[in-house]
Design an enzyme around this catalytic site. Sequence first.
Site, PDB file in Angstrom:
ATOM      1  N   TYR A  26      15.069  14.137  35.408  1.00 18.55           N
ATOM      2  CA  TYR A  26      13.978  15.089  35.648  1.00 18.55           C
ATOM      3  C   TYR A  26      14.277  16.055  36.788  1.00 18.55           C
ATOM      4  O   TYR A  26      14.083  17.271  36.655  1.00 18.55           O
ATOM      5  CB  TYR A  26      12.692  14.311  35.941  1.00 18.55           C
ATOM      6  CG  TYR A  26      11.476  15.179  36.155  1.00 18.55           C
ATOM      7  CD1 TYR A  26      10.860  15.809  35.078  1.00 18.55           C
ATOM      8  CD2 TYR A  26      10.942  15.363  37.425  1.00 18.55           C
ATOM      9  CE1 TYR A  26       9.733  16.595  35.262  1.00 18.55           C
ATOM     10  CE2 TYR A  26       9.814  16.151  37.616  1.00 18.55           C
ATOM     11  CZ  TYR A  26       9.221  16.761  36.537  1.00 18.55           C
ATOM     12  OH  TYR A  26       8.115  17.548  36.731  1.00 18.55           O
ATOM     13  N   LYS A  83      14.449  20.293  36.622  1.00 23.36           N
ATOM     14  CA  LYS A  83      13.543  21.189  37.331  1.00 23.36           C
ATOM     15  C   LYS A  83      14.313  22.094  38.296  1.00 23.36           C
ATOM     16  O   LYS A  83      13.929  23.254  38.507  1.00 23.36           O
ATOM     17  CB  LYS A  83      12.474  20.382  38.064  1.00 23.36           C
ATOM     18  CG  LYS A  83      11.418  19.797  37.128  1.00 23.36           C
ATOM     19  CD  LYS A  83      10.725  20.898  36.319  1.00 23.36           C
ATOM     20  CE  LYS A  83       9.554  20.381  35.515  1.00 23.36           C
ATOM     21  NZ  LYS A  83       8.909  21.452  34.707  1.00 23.36           N
ATOM     22  N   SER A 115       8.962  21.934  39.970  1.00 20.12           N
ATOM     23  CA  SER A 115       8.438  20.728  40.591  1.00 20.12           C
ATOM     24  C   SER A 115       8.994  20.620  42.004  1.00 20.12           C
ATOM     25  O   SER A 115      10.111  21.073  42.277  1.00 20.12           O
ATOM     26  CB  SER A 115       8.854  19.488  39.790  1.00 20.12           C
ATOM     27  OG  SER A 115       8.663  18.302  40.537  1.00 20.12           O
TER      28      SER A 115
END
Length: 280
Positions: A168, A172, A155
């Site tokens: 998150y 990533k 991401s």
Amino acid sequence: MDLELEGKRALVTGSSSGIGAAIARLLAAEGAKVMFHGRDEAKTRAVAQSIVDAGGEADFVMGALNEEADCARVASAVIERFGGVDILVNNAGGMAASSRPDTTAESFNRPWLETPWDDWRWTYEQNVGSSVRLIQALAPGMIERGWGRIINISSASATQTEPDLADYQPAKAAITNMTSGLAKSLAGTGVTVNTVTPGTIATEGVRAGFVEWANQLGWTELDWPTIERRFTHEVIPQPIKHFGRPEDIARMVAFIASPQASYMTGSNYRVDGGQCRSIN
């Protein structure tokens, strides 16, 4: 260009919709035999059946990849039905908040200091844990055959962080870092390992989220072309003034998955419309 994917066997995780479905469809269109994966059986079965109906080869498998037992079951199913895989696309991801049925817009992105460790654990298991387990289960077969492609979907937030998204963004970032180390570990085996990093991709869910955001901002014109134009100019500025489409990611993945990309490993390929401001 012939990508020479005829007869290659692929597993694409998180492929019942969105980016994963676009990747799996394109691999199938290039002649690969594709195992679709998802959590919603009806959606996953339907997208796999659409490939079969079009004359391609596809199957599907279910599993919540944040659980070790489900990862093992998915890997076993692929080996049993396909005899292993030549291409593994670790696309399944997400964050803990998105997995809760009671999540609201206000609670989706908790402040960093209020994000509980259980959320970190779930998100790491879903993103990093699932990738590691599937790689460890399926890469040995690639090594034995002397050819394989492992492609991990990261991401833009892995390298260009925003406030909060506490669990998150580091997960990533771990995916991107893990790719580089694994590529070196598999040197000389015929197996390449790369990351593809999407920017903002206008999947159905993302579009719905931006419509809600635009409404919260008090915008009166809520048609998608206007929302997309305003966000890419005013809120998330980027050189290309529209968001990506799932097919943009699929095309990059298909090329990296092909024999044409034999000199590409250990790298992070951004498909983000110039959203990331850094060079790498």
